[in-house]
Design a protein around this motif. Structure first.
Motif, PDB file in Angstrom:
ATOM      1  N   ALA A  62       0.840  -1.212   0.000  1.00  0.00           N
ATOM      2  CA  ALA A  62       0.000   0.000   0.000  1.00  0.00           C
ATOM      3  C   ALA A  62       0.872   1.258   0.000  1.00  0.00           C
ATOM      4  O   ALA A  62       0.557   2.250  -0.665  1.00  0.00           O
ATOM      5  CB  ALA A  62      -0.931  -0.013   1.212  1.00  0.00           C
ATOM      6  N   THR A  63       1.988   1.193   0.733  1.00  0.00           N
ATOM      7  CA  THR A  63       2.918   2.322   0.742  1.00  0.00           C
ATOM      8  C   THR A  63       3.533   2.504  -0.635  1.00  0.00           C
ATOM      9  O   THR A  63       3.683   3.630  -1.129  1.00  0.00           O
ATOM     10  CB  THR A  63       4.029   2.091   1.779  1.00  0.00           C
ATOM     11  OG1 THR A  63       3.423   1.976   3.074  1.00  0.00           O
ATOM     12  CG2 THR A  63       5.025   3.236   1.791  1.00  0.00           C
TER      13      THR A  63
ATOM     14  N   GLU B  22       4.348   5.292  -5.994  1.00  0.00           N
ATOM     15  CA  GLU B  22       4.221   5.226  -7.454  1.00  0.00           C
ATOM     16  C   GLU B  22       3.240   6.265  -7.993  1.00  0.00           C
ATOM     17  O   GLU B  22       3.487   6.882  -9.033  1.00  0.00           O
ATOM     18  CB  GLU B  22       3.807   3.816  -7.877  1.00  0.00           C
ATOM     19  CG  GLU B  22       4.854   2.752  -7.558  1.00  0.00           C
ATOM     20  CD  GLU B  22       6.171   2.990  -8.282  1.00  0.00           C
ATOM     21  OE1 GLU B  22       6.155   3.617  -9.364  1.00  0.00           O
ATOM     22  OE2 GLU B  22       7.216   2.560  -7.770  1.00  0.00           O
ATOM     23  N   LEU B  23       2.130   6.453  -7.275  1.00  0.00           N
ATOM     24  CA  LEU B  23       1.164   7.454  -7.742  1.00  0.00           C
ATOM     25  C   LEU B  23       1.762   8.854  -7.633  1.00  0.00           C
ATOM     26  O   LEU B  23       1.480   9.728  -8.459  1.00  0.00           O
ATOM     27  CB  LEU B  23      -0.144   7.351  -6.940  1.00  0.00           C
ATOM     28  CG  LEU B  23      -0.953   6.078  -7.192  1.00  0.00           C
ATOM     29  CD1 LEU B  23      -2.195   6.054  -6.300  1.00  0.00           C
ATOM     30  CD2 LEU B  23      -1.366   5.953  -8.666  1.00  0.00           C
TER      31      LEU B  23
ATOM     32  N   THR C 131       0.533  12.274  -2.074  1.00  0.00           N
ATOM     33  CA  THR C 131      -0.226  11.024  -2.011  1.00  0.00           C
ATOM     34  C   THR C 131      -0.156  10.386  -0.629  1.00  0.00           C
ATOM     35  O   THR C 131      -0.851   9.417  -0.369  1.00  0.00           O
ATOM     36  CB  THR C 131       0.312  10.007  -3.044  1.00  0.00           C
ATOM     37  OG1 THR C 131       1.722   9.834  -2.801  1.00  0.00           O
ATOM     38  CG2 THR C 131       0.109  10.489  -4.459  1.00  0.00           C
ATOM     39  N   PHE C 132       0.690  10.940   0.244  1.00  0.00           N
ATOM     40  CA  PHE C 132       0.834  10.330   1.573  1.00  0.00           C
ATOM     41  C   PHE C 132      -0.157  10.901   2.585  1.00  0.00           C
ATOM     42  O   PHE C 132      -0.503  10.245   3.547  1.00  0.00           O
ATOM     43  CB  PHE C 132       2.270  10.494   2.075  1.00  0.00           C
ATOM     44  CG  PHE C 132       3.247   9.713   1.262  1.00  0.00           C
ATOM     45  CD1 PHE C 132       3.486   8.378   1.535  1.00  0.00           C
ATOM     46  CD2 PHE C 132       3.887  10.295   0.185  1.00  0.00           C
ATOM     47  CE1 PHE C 132       4.361   7.633   0.760  1.00  0.00           C
ATOM     48  CE2 PHE C 132       4.774   9.562  -0.602  1.00  0.00           C
ATOM     49  CZ  PHE C 132       4.997   8.240  -0.314  1.00  0.00           C
TER      50      PHE C 132
ATOM     51  N   ARG D 286      -6.594  11.365   1.868  1.00  0.00           N
ATOM     52  CA  ARG D 286      -7.417  10.319   2.450  1.00  0.00           C
ATOM     53  C   ARG D 286      -7.783   9.252   1.424  1.00  0.00           C
ATOM     54  O   ARG D 286      -7.780   8.070   1.713  1.00  0.00           O
ATOM     55  CB  ARG D 286      -8.712  10.916   3.012  1.00  0.00           C
ATOM     56  CG  ARG D 286      -8.477  11.607   4.337  1.00  0.00           C
ATOM     57  CD  ARG D 286      -9.782  11.710   5.076  1.00  0.00           C
ATOM     58  NE  ARG D 286      -9.557  12.242   6.425  1.00  0.00           N
ATOM     59  CZ  ARG D 286     -10.532  12.466   7.274  1.00  0.00           C
ATOM     60  NH1 ARG D 286     -11.774  12.204   6.938  1.00  0.00           N
ATOM     61  NH2 ARG D 286     -10.267  12.949   8.460  1.00  0.00           N
ATOM     62  N   SER D 287      -8.133   9.703   0.257  1.00  0.00           N
ATOM     63  CA  SER D 287      -8.468   8.718  -0.762  1.00  0.00           C
ATOM     64  C   SER D 287      -7.536   8.862  -1.947  1.00  0.00           C
ATOM     65  O   SER D 287      -7.374   9.951  -2.490  1.00  0.00           O
ATOM     66  CB  SER D 287      -9.919   8.890  -1.201  1.00  0.00           C
ATOM     67  OG  SER D 287     -10.066  10.076  -1.937  1.00  0.00           O
ATOM     68  N   LEU D 288      -6.943   7.760  -2.284  1.00  0.00           N
ATOM     69  CA  LEU D 288      -6.026   7.761  -3.420  1.00  0.00           C
ATOM     70  C   LEU D 288      -6.829   7.711  -4.720  1.00  0.00           C
ATOM     71  O   LEU D 288      -6.313   7.803  -5.779  1.00  0.00           O
ATOM     72  CB  LEU D 288      -5.081   6.561  -3.349  1.00  0.00           C
ATOM     73  CG  LEU D 288      -3.940   6.681  -2.351  1.00  0.00           C
ATOM     74  CD1 LEU D 288      -3.180   5.377  -2.281  1.00  0.00           C
ATOM     75  CD2 LEU D 288      -3.005   7.804  -2.735  1.00  0.00           C
TER      76      LEU D 288
END
Ligand SMILES: [Zn+2]
Length: 300
Positions: free
Chosen positions: A208-209, A214-215, A294-295, A298-300
């Protein structure tokens, strides 16, 4: 993309044709080189070598750490110096895109009162030594924070076009911009923090990290595209769509659906097709790094 005749980078090392060394290869699997879409590449490798892609990816194994202390290998005989730039179109294209990332990130860092240290880019064929372990073409393009180099075997572009359904020069530019995005993360200290975090995490959490990393690289690629177009105006109709299509084709869900038909979200390491497109677009919207957190989101 009107790239011909633009400045080429002095930071390209042409290692094609030089032997990357013997041995088993794939020591990289599960290691900490940052790829464009590991699954893709593992898929391709799986097709070629007839082995389970998940094993290659370290998804079924321990996911060992690549020591950062390993010294970069010596330069090989095939290396081009700054005054002997490669002459083929593929290498020239990559060199022009890399040069533009130097211009763009140089200005972005300068505006923030910092100095951008450009990465080097290694063209290789087959396999190559890196400070992150052995790199193989089947892994696709990747960035090694240990030596601050982007590695690419240009045959990946054929795979991207023919097997992954992502043709176009700007799709190819996005690939470079994504890897340079990992370099920017390295310079900003994100990479080290994330590595420390991942070491304490379960495999599922670490995946998940990885998706957030990557995003963010996709978003940074979008930031580059924004500033690149602002200064050069070299994009043509359909270019942005080519990059978005590439981001979509290498989304974890799309890749998994294509390979086995089973989509396993816990195993995602790069994000879904929708997420990869959306974060690229987010960076592209205003060209602001601030939009790439992205860290915290709340929602990716
Ligand atoms: Zn990546």
């Amino acid at each position: 993309m009107k790239w011909e005749g633009q400045r080429e980078s002095d930071n390209v090392e042409d290692m094609r044709g030089s032997d990357g060394g013997g041995g088993g290869g794939f020591s990289f699997g599960g290691g900490r080189g940052l790829s464009l879409g590991g699954v893709v590449v593992a898929l391709v490798a799986g097709w070629i070598f007839g082995i389970n892609p998940m094993t290659l990816l370290g998804l079924t194994g321990g996911g060992g750490q690549v020591p950062h202390t390993q010294a970069p290998r010596q330069q090989g005989p095939g290396q081009a110096g700054p005054h002997s730039k490669p002459q083929d179109a593929g290498a020239k294209f990559v060199s022009v895109v890399l040069a533009d990332t130097e211009d763009v990130w140089g200005r972005v860092f300068q505006a923030a009162g910092q100095t951008y240290q450009a990465p080097r880019l290694v063209l290789f064929s087959g396999r190559t030594q890196t400070a992150c372990g052995r790199g193989a073409a089947a892994m696709g393009p990747f960035y090694c924070p240990g030596d601050s180099k982007v590695y690419i075997d240009l045959s990946f572009y054929q795979t991207l076009r023919d097997r992954l359904g992502a043709p176009g020069d700007f799709a190819q530019a996005y690939v470079i911009a994504h890897e340079v995005g990992h370099h920017v993360q390295h310079l900003l200290g994100v990479t080290d923090k994330v590595e420390a975090l991942r070491r304490r995490q379960s495999e599922r959490e670490a995946n998940a990290t990885s998706v957030r990393v990557e995003l963010q690289a996709d978003c940074l690629a979008g930031v580059w595209a924004y500033h690149s177009q602002q200064s050069k105006g070299w994009l043509e109709a359909g270019d942005i769509e080519e990059a978005l299509n590439a981001a979509s084709q290498i989304g974890d869900d799309t890749l998994q659906r294509r390979s086995s038909g089973d989509v396993v979200p816990e195993s995602f390491t790069h994000g879904t097709s929708e997420q990869r497109q959306r974060w690229f677009k987010r960076g592209l919207a205003q060209g602001s790094i601030k939009d790439c957190d992205t860290f915290q989101t709340r929602s990716l």
